[in-house]
Write a protein that holds these residues in place. Structure first.
Motif, PDB file in Angstrom:
ATOM      1  N   LYS A   1      24.349   2.465   9.090  1.00  0.00           N
ATOM      2  CA  LYS A   1      24.655   3.772   8.489  1.00  0.00           C
ATOM      3  C   LYS A   1      23.574   4.771   8.883  1.00  0.00           C
ATOM      4  O   LYS A   1      22.386   4.430   8.845  1.00  0.00           O
ATOM      5  N   PRO A   2      23.936   6.008   9.234  1.00  0.00           N
ATOM      6  CA  PRO A   2      22.906   7.008   9.526  1.00  0.00           C
ATOM      7  C   PRO A   2      22.042   7.286   8.290  1.00  0.00           C
ATOM      8  O   PRO A   2      22.542   7.162   7.165  1.00  0.00           O
ATOM      9  N   ASN A   3      20.788   7.649   8.502  1.00  0.00           N
ATOM     10  CA  ASN A   3      19.851   7.883   7.395  1.00  0.00           C
ATOM     11  C   ASN A   3      20.398   8.851   6.341  1.00  0.00           C
ATOM     12  O   ASN A   3      20.246   8.631   5.155  1.00  0.00           O
ATOM     13  N   HIS A   4      21.073   9.948   6.809  1.00  0.00           N
ATOM     14  CA  HIS A   4      21.505  10.962   5.846  1.00  0.00           C
ATOM     15  C   HIS A   4      22.614  10.456   4.930  1.00  0.00           C
ATOM     16  O   HIS A   4      22.929  11.077   3.926  1.00  0.00           O
ATOM     17  N   GLN A   5      23.218   9.301   5.301  1.00  0.00           N
ATOM     18  CA  GLN A   5      24.263   8.739   4.424  1.00  0.00           C
ATOM     19  C   GLN A   5      23.698   7.700   3.458  1.00  0.00           C
ATOM     20  O   GLN A   5      24.396   7.204   2.584  1.00  0.00           O
TER      21      GLN A   5
ATOM     22  N   LYS B   1      21.699   6.263   0.336  1.00  0.00           N
ATOM     23  CA  LYS B   1      21.379   6.834  -0.975  1.00  0.00           C
ATOM     24  C   LYS B   1      20.438   5.930  -1.761  1.00  0.00           C
ATOM     25  O   LYS B   1      20.464   5.900  -2.982  1.00  0.00           O
TER      26      LYS B   1
ATOM     27  N   THR C   1      23.421   3.325  -3.749  1.00  0.00           N
ATOM     28  CA  THR C   1      24.586   2.867  -2.988  1.00  0.00           C
ATOM     29  C   THR C   1      25.102   1.543  -3.522  1.00  0.00           C
ATOM     30  O   THR C   1      24.367   0.763  -4.049  1.00  0.00           O
TER      31      THR C   1
END
Ligand code: SF4
Length: 188
Positions: free
Chosen positions: A178-182, A184, A188
């Motif tokens: 998962k990209p860093n900005h996604q 949480k 999560t």
């Protein structure tokens, strides 16, 4: 070391490769020579680790080299300023391959408390890092523990086709992550 680097290009697969890997790993891990790379306060702990009380010489690596051409381990001890970044990179480039890196302390690992324009926010922005060592500063025992963990890593390193397979697997996992900005964190 040069002989092993040459051998890597003509390595067979199967049982013989496993034997060569073990032998190369054993020799490499027991003959690490660090480059002298003290950048800030963490360097004092590195020096203490090399002195009589902690005696880094027990692991066969007391010879801190003044020339990167005679070294294969970089212990980045301290924060890396933007001004020093090209110098650190040049020293790394001049070191003998195969080579390894320890980011020693919070500053080298992540910029530490210096979240500002003058400090590189982690030395992995400029060179690859094999071990991240936490602490401000890490004590000499922690540095020695990191070196022993690196020994383990080097002792189990794969060569030739086995290495290529691992690199492909790591790349595939990185692309699937998962990209860093996604991310949480704990939410999560
Ligand atoms: S981690 Fe702490 S001791 Fe190490 S360089 Fe940064 S401020 Fe200094």
């Amino acid at each position: 070391m040069g002989l092993i680097v040459g051998l890597e290009e003509k390595l067979p697969s199967g049982f013989l490769l496993t034997t060569v890997e073990k032998l190369a790993g054993y020799m490499r891990k027991n003959s690490l020579w660090p480059a002298t790379c003290g950048l800030a306060c963490c360097a004092i702990e590195t020096m203490a680790a090399g002195a009589g009380r902690y005696d880094l010489a027990r692991f066969g690596m007391e010879v801190f080299r003044a020339s990167p051409r005679q070294a294969d381990l970089m212990i980045v001890a301290g924060r890396v300023s933007n001004k020093m970044a090209p110098v650190v990179r040049q020293i790394y480039d001049q070191m003998a391959a195969p080579k390894w890196t320890i980011a020693m302390g919070a500053c080298a690992s992540s910029g530490g408390m210096f979240n500002n324009y003058a400090i590189v926010q982690g030395v992995d922005h400029i060179i690859p890092v094999d071990i991240y060592l936490p602490g401000c500063p890490p004590r000499p025992e922690m540095l020695m523990d990191a070196i022993l963990k690196l020994h383990e890593q080097i002792g189990n390193e794969k060569l030739g086709p086995n290495r290529e397979k691992i690199i492909k697997e790591v790349e595939a996992a990185a692309l699937a992550a998962k990209p860093n900005h996604q991310l949480k964190g704990l939410l999560t």
